[in-house]
Design a protein around this motif. Sequence first.
Motif, PDB file in Angstrom:
ATOM      1  N   GLY B  25       0.834  -1.296   0.111  1.00 45.25           N
ATOM      2  CA  GLY B  25      -0.011   0.018   0.171  1.00 45.25           C
ATOM      3  C   GLY B  25       0.883   1.245   0.079  1.00 45.25           C
ATOM      4  N   ILE B  26       2.134   1.341  -0.540  1.00 46.69           N
ATOM      5  CA  ILE B  26       2.840   2.538  -0.404  1.00 46.69           C
ATOM      6  C   ILE B  26       2.414   3.709  -0.974  1.00 46.69           C
ATOM      7  CG2 ILE B  26       4.291   1.543  -2.447  1.00 46.69           C
ATOM      8  CD1 ILE B  26       5.506   3.629   0.720  1.00 46.69           C
ATOM      9  N   GLY B  27       1.534   3.598  -2.371  1.00 46.48           N
ATOM     10  CA  GLY B  27       1.360   4.752  -2.839  1.00 46.48           C
ATOM     11  C   GLY B  27       0.391   5.616  -2.121  1.00 46.48           C
ATOM     12  N   GLY B  28       0.386   6.968  -2.123  1.00 50.27           N
ATOM     13  CA  GLY B  28      -0.557   7.712  -1.566  1.00 50.27           C
ATOM     14  C   GLY B  28      -1.182   9.027  -2.262  1.00 50.27           C
ATOM     15  N   LEU B  29      -1.750   9.776  -1.446  1.00 47.36           N
ATOM     16  CA  LEU B  29      -2.337  10.988  -1.894  1.00 47.36           C
ATOM     17  C   LEU B  29      -1.919  12.282  -1.154  1.00 47.36           C
ATOM     18  CD1 LEU B  29      -5.973   9.906  -2.958  1.00 47.36           C
ATOM     19  CD2 LEU B  29      -4.172  10.672  -4.533  1.00 47.36           C
ATOM     20  N   ASP B  53      20.263   5.699  -8.081  1.00 47.73           N
ATOM     21  CA  ASP B  53      20.823   4.558  -8.722  1.00 47.73           C
ATOM     22  C   ASP B  53      19.971   3.711  -9.562  1.00 47.73           C
ATOM     23  OD1 ASP B  53      23.135   5.701  -7.478  1.00 47.73           O
ATOM     24  OD2 ASP B  53      23.196   4.307  -6.007  1.00 47.73           O
ATOM     25  N   SER B  54      18.812   3.986  -9.853  1.00 49.91           N
ATOM     26  CA  SER B  54      17.863   3.035 -10.179  1.00 49.91           C
ATOM     27  C   SER B  54      17.102   3.682 -11.666  1.00 49.91           C
ATOM     28  CB  SER B  54      16.713   2.895  -9.237  1.00 49.91           C
ATOM     29  OG  SER B  54      17.094   2.002  -8.290  1.00 49.91           O
ATOM     30  N   VAL B  55      16.627   2.796 -12.264  1.00 48.81           N
ATOM     31  CA  VAL B  55      15.603   3.085 -13.176  1.00 48.81           C
ATOM     32  C   VAL B  55      14.070   3.094 -12.551  1.00 48.81           C
ATOM     33  CG1 VAL B  55      15.141   0.650 -14.279  1.00 48.81           C
ATOM     34  CG2 VAL B  55      14.676   2.925 -15.615  1.00 48.81           C
ATOM     35  N   CYS B  56      13.407   4.318 -12.716  1.00 46.48           N
ATOM     36  CA  CYS B  56      12.291   4.145 -11.748  1.00 46.48           C
ATOM     37  C   CYS B  56      10.963   4.406 -12.609  1.00 46.48           C
ATOM     38  CB  CYS B  56      12.272   5.442 -11.018  1.00 46.48           C
ATOM     39  SG  CYS B  56      13.516   5.643  -9.808  1.00 46.48           S
ATOM     40  N   GLY B  57       9.968   4.408 -12.103  1.00 43.41           N
ATOM     41  CA  GLY B  57       8.581   4.772 -12.950  1.00 43.41           C
ATOM     42  C   GLY B  57       7.294   4.256 -12.133  1.00 43.41           C
ATOM     43  N   LEU B  58       6.191   3.971 -12.484  1.00 43.38           N
ATOM     44  CA  LEU B  58       4.988   3.923 -11.823  1.00 43.38           C
ATOM     45  C   LEU B  58       4.415   2.647 -12.329  1.00 43.38           C
ATOM     46  CD1 LEU B  58       3.474   7.483 -11.654  1.00 43.38           C
ATOM     47  CD2 LEU B  58       4.389   6.159  -9.825  1.00 43.38           C
ATOM     48  N   ILE B  59       3.911   1.634 -11.587  1.00 43.33           N
ATOM     49  CA  ILE B  59       3.162   0.511 -12.108  1.00 43.33           C
ATOM     50  C   ILE B  59       1.814   0.613 -11.798  1.00 43.33           C
ATOM     51  CG2 ILE B  59       5.148  -1.154 -11.789  1.00 43.33           C
ATOM     52  CD1 ILE B  59       3.778  -2.235  -9.039  1.00 43.33           C
ATOM     53  N   ASP B  60       1.009   0.038 -12.832  1.00 46.87           N
ATOM     54  CA  ASP B  60      -0.311  -0.213 -12.688  1.00 46.87           C
ATOM     55  C   ASP B  60      -0.250  -1.774 -12.471  1.00 46.87           C
ATOM     56  OD1 ASP B  60      -2.267   2.122 -13.078  1.00 46.87           O
ATOM     57  OD2 ASP B  60      -0.983   2.027 -15.151  1.00 46.87           O
ATOM     58  N   PRO B  61      -0.784  -2.273 -11.088  1.00 57.55           N
ATOM     59  CA  PRO B  61      -0.809  -3.558 -10.844  1.00 57.55           C
ATOM     60  C   PRO B  61      -1.827  -4.313 -11.522  1.00 57.55           C
ATOM     61  CG  PRO B  61      -0.796  -2.269  -8.649  1.00 57.55           C
ATOM     62  CD  PRO B  61      -1.046  -1.401  -9.981  1.00 57.55           C
ATOM     63  N   VAL B  62      -3.150  -4.041 -11.710  1.00 56.79           N
ATOM     64  CA  VAL B  62      -3.991  -4.721 -12.666  1.00 56.79           C
ATOM     65  C   VAL B  62      -4.253  -3.684 -14.101  1.00 56.79           C
ATOM     66  CG1 VAL B  62      -6.179  -5.691 -12.848  1.00 56.79           C
ATOM     67  CG2 VAL B  62      -5.204  -5.641 -10.682  1.00 56.79           C
ATOM     68  N   SER B 346      -6.498   1.726  -3.121  1.00 54.55           N
ATOM     69  CA  SER B 346      -6.989   2.472  -4.289  1.00 54.55           C
ATOM     70  C   SER B 346      -6.185   2.003  -5.442  1.00 54.55           C
ATOM     71  CB  SER B 346      -6.635   4.097  -3.919  1.00 54.55           C
ATOM     72  OG  SER B 346      -5.377   4.323  -4.323  1.00 54.55           O
ATOM     73  N   TRP B 347      -6.754   2.786  -6.592  1.00 53.68           N
ATOM     74  CA  TRP B 347      -6.408   2.352  -7.928  1.00 53.68           C
ATOM     75  C   TRP B 347      -5.162   3.005  -8.442  1.00 53.68           C
ATOM     76  CZ3 TRP B 347     -10.183   4.925  -5.993  1.00 53.68           C
ATOM     77  CH2 TRP B 347     -10.396   6.429  -6.192  1.00 53.68           C
ATOM     78  N   HIS B 348      -4.503   4.048  -7.643  1.00 59.46           N
ATOM     79  CA  HIS B 348      -3.608   5.054  -8.302  1.00 59.46           C
ATOM     80  C   HIS B 348      -2.152   4.276  -8.403  1.00 59.46           C
ATOM     81  CE1 HIS B 348      -6.407   7.328  -5.792  1.00 59.46           C
ATOM     82  NE2 HIS B 348      -6.311   8.424  -6.673  1.00 59.46           N
ATOM     83  N   PRO B 349      -1.583   4.420  -9.357  1.00 55.59           N
ATOM     84  CA  PRO B 349      -0.209   3.917  -9.801  1.00 55.59           C
ATOM     85  C   PRO B 349       0.806   3.895  -8.665  1.00 55.59           C
ATOM     86  CG  PRO B 349      -0.366   5.787 -11.232  1.00 55.59           C
ATOM     87  CD  PRO B 349      -1.747   5.844 -10.261  1.00 55.59           C
ATOM     88  N   VAL B 350       1.675   2.840  -8.712  1.00 53.98           N
ATOM     89  CA  VAL B 350       2.450   2.729  -7.533  1.00 53.98           C
ATOM     90  C   VAL B 350       4.110   3.091  -8.130  1.00 53.98           C
ATOM     91  CG1 VAL B 350       3.256   1.150  -5.403  1.00 53.98           C
ATOM     92  CG2 VAL B 350       0.932   0.921  -6.615  1.00 53.98           C
ATOM     93  N   PRO B 351       4.569   3.845  -7.117  1.00 51.95           N
ATOM     94  CA  PRO B 351       6.039   4.094  -7.421  1.00 51.95           C
ATOM     95  C   PRO B 351       6.854   2.780  -7.440  1.00 51.95           C
ATOM     96  CG  PRO B 351       5.323   5.615  -5.665  1.00 51.95           C
ATOM     97  CD  PRO B 351       4.002   4.549  -5.933  1.00 51.95           C
ATOM     98  N   PHE B 352       7.934   2.719  -8.323  1.00 51.13           N
ATOM     99  CA  PHE B 352       8.638   1.490  -8.728  1.00 51.13           C
ATOM    100  C   PHE B 352      10.428   1.878  -8.784  1.00 51.13           C
ATOM    101  CE2 PHE B 352      10.632  -0.572 -11.915  1.00 51.13           C
ATOM    102  CZ  PHE B 352      10.940  -2.048 -11.569  1.00 51.13           C
ATOM    103  N   MET B 353      11.038   1.215  -8.340  1.00 50.21           N
ATOM    104  CA  MET B 353      12.456   1.431  -8.748  1.00 50.21           C
ATOM    105  C   MET B 353      13.112   0.181  -9.091  1.00 50.21           C
ATOM    106  SD  MET B 353      13.921   3.350  -5.357  1.00 50.21           S
ATOM    107  CE  MET B 353      13.769   3.152  -3.879  1.00 50.21           C
ATOM    108  N   LEU B 354      14.047   0.239 -10.009  1.00 51.44           N
ATOM    109  CA  LEU B 354      14.891  -1.122 -10.152  1.00 51.44           C
ATOM    110  C   LEU B 354      16.536  -0.777 -10.246  1.00 51.44           C
ATOM    111  CD1 LEU B 354      14.457  -3.958 -12.687  1.00 51.44           C
ATOM    112  CD2 LEU B 354      16.550  -2.987 -12.382  1.00 51.44           C
ATOM    113  N   ARG B 355      17.270  -1.249  -9.103  1.00 48.82           N
ATOM    114  CA  ARG B 355      18.659  -0.876  -9.304  1.00 48.82           C
ATOM    115  C   ARG B 355      19.402  -1.927  -9.643  1.00 48.82           C
ATOM    116  NH1 ARG B 355      22.588  -0.035  -3.971  1.00 48.82           N
ATOM    117  NH2 ARG B 355      22.320  -2.394  -4.382  1.00 48.82           N
TER     118      ARG B 355
END
Lengths: 401, 401
Positions: B25-29, B53-62, B346-355
Motif C-alpha cells: 500500500g505504499i502509494g498515497g495521495l 541509482d535506479s531506473v524508476c517508474g509507476l506501475i499499474d498492478p491490474v 486505491s487504484w492509483h499507480p505505485v512508485p517503482f524502482m529497479l537498481r
Amino acid sequence: MIELEHIKRIARTSPSKIVLMIIDGIGGLPHPETGKTELETARKPNLNRIARDSVCGLIDPVSPGITPGSAPGHLAIFGYDPVKYNIGRGVLEAVGIDVELKAQDIAARGNFCTVDDQGLIKHRRAGRISTDKNALLCRLLSDIAVEGVEISVLPVKEHRFVLIIRGQGLSPDLTDSDPQQLGLPPRKVDPLSHQAEKTARIVNEFLSQARNRLKSQPSANMILLRGFSRRPDLPSMSEIYKLKPAAIATYPMYRGLARLVGMQVLPTGDTITDQLSTLRRYYADFDFFFVHFKSTDSLGEDGNFQAKVQAIEELDSALPDLLSLDPDVLIVTGDHSTPATLAMHSWHPVPFMLRSKWCRRDQVAEFSEKACLAGGMGRFSALEIMPLALAHALKLDKFGA
Amino acid sequence: MIELEHIKRIARTSPSKIVLMIIDGIGGLPHPETGKTELETARKPNLNRIARDSVCGLIDPVSPGITPGSAPGHLAIFGYDPVKYNIGRGVLEAVGIDVELKAQDIAARGNFCTVDDQGLIKHRRAGRISTDKNALLCRLLSDIAVEGVEISVLPVKEHRFVLIIRGQGLSPDLTDSDPQQLGLPPRKVDPLSHQAEKTARIVNEFLSQARNRLKSQPSANMILLRGFSRRPDLPSMSEIYKLKPAAIATYPMYRGLARLVGMQVLPTGDTITDQLSTLRRYYADFDFFFVHFKSTDSLGEDGNFQAKVQAIEELDSALPDLLSLDPDVLIVTGDHSTPATLAMHSWHPVPFMLRSKWCRRDQVAEFSEKACLAGGMGRFSALEIMPLALAHALKLDKFGA
C-alpha cells in the motif's frame, strides 16, 4: 491494440514518401568514466536537428525486459508482432545468406560435427572448420539424391550450413537430429504429425547418405540438423499497408527479412553514402524505404564504445544527402539496444523520432536515450510505428465513421 | 505482450541475486494541509539513494482505475496475470491463515450467522462473535463426519472461518449457501456440473449436521458458505523463471500467496529488522527473495497519515542492512496504493524502482509518486516487473535469433 487486419481496412495509397532508417543496436548505456551513452558522446548535429523537428520517444521492440534478436526487432518495427510471427531457425539461417525460399520449401540449420568411432558426438562444431572447407563439403552433400525431392546444402560460415528441401507434400513438423549435447549420437528425426512422415523418411535417408560421404573426413565427419521450418506466412506490406516498399541494406540477413515482408531489395554498395545514393536513385519508384545501418550493432557487440560513437558520427555526416530529399515522413530508430559496455543485444528501450510536417513536436532537442524519454511518444511498443508512419504520411483513413 | 510460456523458453539460471521488496500500500495521495503524499513527507535518505541509482517508474498492478486486492496485486508483481489467474474466495481465506491446501482440496469461506425461529437470516455475522468463541464453535463443527471425506473447519477472525473438504472425486463447482441477504433462509448448495453432484451432497449433509450442532447457540446458530474453490493451478516460479525463490513475510496471507507460486517461506520475526536478518542468513541459499513490508498498508487503511509516514521512515532506516548485501537486482515497489486520506486500497499507480549495474538510470532523485513519473520506465504494467528483474540479472536469453 490495433491489428494488421484493421490497418489493412483503412490504409490508402498516396504519393507521399516514408523513409524508415533503422540504426542497428543504436541504444546504449553510459560509459563508466563519462556517464554518457554512445549517442550522448557522439557529435551528431544532423540527428539532433531531426530530433528538434520530430515527435520523439523510446520503443520497446518486443516488450520491457525482453532482448530482441535481429528478426523479432525488425519484424516488430515493420508492424508484425514477433510473438505471433515466429521465424524458424532454419528459415532464419536461409534468410541470413539471402536465399529466396519458396513457400513450400523446408529449411534446416545445419552444423558439421565430429563423431567418434562409436558414432557419439565429440565436437558439435567439428573444431570450427574453415568457411572454404565448409563450401567444399556442402558441394559433396548437395549431390545426394533422395526420392523425388530437390536438395540444396548451402554454406554459411565456419561449421554452419543451410539444408533446403524442395518438393511436393513436405512438412517441417520434425524433431531435431541435433541432441545439443556431447557424448550422444546424432538422432534420427521423428515426424511430429502424420503429414511429416514422408519428410522424416527423406531427411533420415539424407542423413544416412551424408554419414557415408563424410566418414573419411578427419574432423567434419557428420552433420547435425535443427529448426526445420518453412517461410512464415506473413502478409506483405503492400497487402496490409498498400505501400510499394523497398529495402536498402548491406547485410544479407536484413535483405532477407525485408523480402519476407514483401519489400523489393535494391542493389546498393557497402557504405551509408552508397545506400543514400541508392535511395536518391530509386526515390521516385517507391513510397516506402527501409534503410538499414549495421555497424553500430557490430561495434557494440565488440564492446568497442569509441568505434560505435564514430559509427554514429559517420552516419550523421551522411544525413544531409537524405535530408535534402525531404521525405514526408522520416523515422529514425533502432531494432534494439547494443550497449558497448554489455557487448551484446540488450532489453533497454530504443530512441525513436518521427519527423513530418504533421507531427506534434515536443521539447526534445537531442537524439539520445535520456532526451527521448521526455518525448511526445513516451515509451511505446514498436508495433505502433507503422500506423504512426502511415498516419503522418496521410495514408490512413479514419477508423469508424 | 509476452506470456509466461515465452519467458519460460528464454529463462536461464545464473548465480545473480534478485531482491524484490514490496511495501504494501505504499502509494498515497497528498495531505490536504501540506500538499505532500506520505512518501513525500517521510524522511527517507536510503530510499532516495536507491532511486538515484535506479531506473524508476509507476506501475499499474491490474490496470488503470482498478483497485487491486492483496492477491491480484501480488500475483501481478510475481508475473501472473491476475485477470487470468483468479483465486477463489475460499482458497484466499485458507491462504490468509497460512493453511497449505492440497491440489484436490475444496475450500469455502464461512460465516457464523444468526437465524430466527423460522430459519431466516437475522444477522449475517452473528453479531461479530469473538475469535475465541469462533475457535470453540469450529472445533464443534470439525467433528462432523460425512461419507468418506475429511472435513476441517478452521477459525479466521470474529465470525469468519474456512471449511476444507479433502477426499476423492470432489469438485468446487457449487453454488453458495450464503444468499448474501437478510430475511432469507441459508440455501442448499447446488452442483453446477455433473462432476459436482457428490460434493453438493456432502456439503448439504455437512450443513444439515452443522445446523443441529449449533441450534442451541444464542447467536451463532447457523453457518453460511461461499466461494467454493480449489487451489489455482499456477505454474511455479522455479518452473517458469528457473529461480530458487524465497519469501520473507510476517503476515500469513503473503506467506500463503508466496507458497501458491512455489516460493519457499522462510521463518522470520515480526519486524523489518528481523526480516532483513533472515535475508542475510539465507542469502546464499536462494537467488530470488520477496520481502514483504506490511504496516504501510494497515496504517493507510486506518487513515493514519502520520503513522504511515513513520512506518516508511522505520523501513528506510532498516535499509542499510539490505544495501550492504548489494544484490545484483534490487526492486522496491508496492502491490497497490493505500492513501491515508482515502483509508482504503486505491487504484492509483505505485512508485517503482529497479537498481542494477545494468539499469539505464534516469534523473529521478527521490522515491515518490511525482518523482517516479519522470522515470525511465514511465507508467507500465506490473506484469513487466519479472521480465525486467530477470533481464537486469542477466537471467534471460535473447528472444529469437
